[in-house]
Structures are given as C-alpha cells and as structure tokens.
Design a protein around this motif. Structure first.
Motif, PDB file in Angstrom:
ATOM      1  N   THR A 144      -9.831  -3.367  -0.167  1.00  0.00           N
ATOM      2  CA  THR A 144      -9.207  -3.682  -1.432  1.00  0.00           C
ATOM      3  C   THR A 144      -9.814  -2.505  -2.484  1.00  0.00           C
ATOM      4  O   THR A 144      -8.858  -1.992  -3.136  1.00  0.00           O
ATOM      5  N   PHE A 145     -10.885  -2.094  -2.457  1.00  0.00           N
ATOM      6  CA  PHE A 145     -11.457  -1.085  -3.554  1.00  0.00           C
ATOM      7  C   PHE A 145     -10.695   0.305  -3.258  1.00  0.00           C
ATOM      8  O   PHE A 145     -10.470   0.926  -4.116  1.00  0.00           O
ATOM      9  N   LEU A 146     -10.685   0.674  -1.909  1.00  0.00           N
ATOM     10  CA  LEU A 146      -9.898   1.722  -1.518  1.00  0.00           C
ATOM     11  C   LEU A 146      -8.516   1.771  -2.034  1.00  0.00           C
ATOM     12  O   LEU A 146      -8.010   2.822  -2.465  1.00  0.00           O
ATOM     13  N   GLU A 205      -7.011   0.125  -4.335  1.00  0.00           N
ATOM     14  CA  GLU A 205      -7.170   0.055  -5.788  1.00  0.00           C
ATOM     15  C   GLU A 205      -7.472   1.438  -6.509  1.00  0.00           C
ATOM     16  O   GLU A 205      -6.687   1.692  -7.334  1.00  0.00           O
ATOM     17  N   ASN A 206      -8.491   2.174  -6.050  1.00  0.00           N
ATOM     18  CA  ASN A 206      -8.866   3.230  -6.689  1.00  0.00           C
ATOM     19  C   ASN A 206      -8.679   4.508  -5.816  1.00  0.00           C
ATOM     20  O   ASN A 206      -8.508   5.781  -6.478  1.00  0.00           O
ATOM     21  N   GLY A 207      -8.211   4.567  -4.508  1.00  0.00           N
ATOM     22  CA  GLY A 207      -7.977   5.697  -3.828  1.00  0.00           C
ATOM     23  C   GLY A 207      -9.125   6.507  -3.251  1.00  0.00           C
ATOM     24  O   GLY A 207      -8.569   7.175  -2.358  1.00  0.00           O
ATOM     25  N   LYS A 208     -10.199   6.224  -3.566  1.00  0.00           N
ATOM     26  CA  LYS A 208     -11.513   6.652  -3.090  1.00  0.00           C
ATOM     27  C   LYS A 208     -12.660   6.008  -3.188  1.00  0.00           C
ATOM     28  O   LYS A 208     -12.897   5.473  -4.397  1.00  0.00           O
ATOM     29  N   ILE A 209     -13.571   5.912  -1.934  1.00  0.00           N
ATOM     30  CA  ILE A 209     -14.585   5.232  -2.198  1.00  0.00           C
ATOM     31  C   ILE A 209     -15.918   6.077  -1.620  1.00  0.00           C
ATOM     32  O   ILE A 209     -15.459   6.905  -0.639  1.00  0.00           O
ATOM     33  N   LYS A 262      -7.231  -8.718  -3.858  1.00  0.00           N
ATOM     34  CA  LYS A 262      -6.616  -8.922  -5.316  1.00  0.00           C
ATOM     35  C   LYS A 262      -5.128  -9.080  -5.078  1.00  0.00           C
ATOM     36  O   LYS A 262      -4.667  -8.034  -4.426  1.00  0.00           O
ATOM     37  N   VAL A 289      -3.474  -5.588  -6.402  1.00  0.00           N
ATOM     38  CA  VAL A 289      -3.738  -4.507  -5.126  1.00  0.00           C
ATOM     39  C   VAL A 289      -2.510  -4.726  -4.037  1.00  0.00           C
ATOM     40  O   VAL A 289      -2.040  -3.586  -3.646  1.00  0.00           O
ATOM     41  N   LYS A 303       0.435  -3.466  -5.379  1.00  0.00           N
ATOM     42  CA  LYS A 303       0.559  -1.961  -5.675  1.00  0.00           C
ATOM     43  C   LYS A 303       0.595  -1.292  -4.139  1.00  0.00           C
ATOM     44  O   LYS A 303       1.290  -0.335  -4.079  1.00  0.00           O
ATOM     45  N   GLU A 363     -10.807   8.606   1.319  1.00  0.00           N
ATOM     46  CA  GLU A 363      -9.835   8.700   0.406  1.00  0.00           C
ATOM     47  C   GLU A 363      -8.382   8.586   1.049  1.00  0.00           C
ATOM     48  O   GLU A 363      -8.315   9.066   1.903  1.00  0.00           O
TER      49      GLU A 363
END
Length: 113
Positions: free
Chosen positions: A23-25, A27-31, A69, A72, A75, A111
C-alpha cells in the motif's frame, strides 16, 4: 518462488506487514527496506498492478481486499494501472544500497517504473 520467505514473523504478522508495504509503495511510488522484503513486496505489488489493468467489479474487490487504503486502490485503477497497459510485467525496480549501519542487513529501494 515468490511468497515462500518467512521474514522472521508468523503468518498474520507477515501478511499485515506486506499488505502495508505494498500500500505504501503504491501510494508513494518508492520505499526503502531490506533487500529480502523488497523482493517479496515486488511480487505482490506487480500482482496488484496486473489485476488492476482490467477494471471490473471482481478485480476492484480483489484489490480492495488486499490494499489497506481505499484511496490507494482508487489511485491504482485510475492512475497507476493505465500507465502500464502495454507492459507485460516488470513494473518495479529494486536498487541495492549496501548494508545497514546497525545490523548490516542488505538495504534496497523498491520503486515503480
């Protein structure tokens, strides 16, 4: 074979951690994470993007059942999946960074391309 690494956690904790990381990846495109976790996240994230390439109710329910989420998931269907419509996999890149200072675990950045 993806999905076979235990990552030092029991099943419920591992599943929750990987769902949150995917989910975080998305949402933000990179972790930034360890290389082993990045390899696991890659398999799951690419599966979610492949599912979202075809927008129907069944696929929306599959994605909403995994991504934590709702924004997300929306998106993913509206922004991310259409970008990869002509691509047959390989939606992510893993770049190794070297060992972490505290415990020398191999670090990596995952990413979206």
């Amino acid at each position: 074979m993806p999905g076979t690494r235990k990552l030092g956690r029991d099943t419920a904790h591992r599943t929750a951690m990987l769902r949150a990381m995917v989910t975080f990846l998305l949402e933000n495109g990179k972790i930034e994470t360890t290389a082993t976790r990045a390899k696991e996240v890659r398999a799951l994230a690419e599966k979610m993007i492949t599912i979202a390439k075809e927008n129907n109710v069944h696929n929306q329910r599959l994605v909403n059942g995994f991504v934590t989420k709702e924004a997300v998931a929306h998106k993913l269907f509206t922004d991310i999946a259409p970008k990869y419509a002509e691509r047959n996999g390989g939606y992510t890149r893993i770049t190794k960074l070297g060992p972490r200072r505290g415990d020398a675990a191999e670090m990596a950045i995952i990413e979206l391309l």
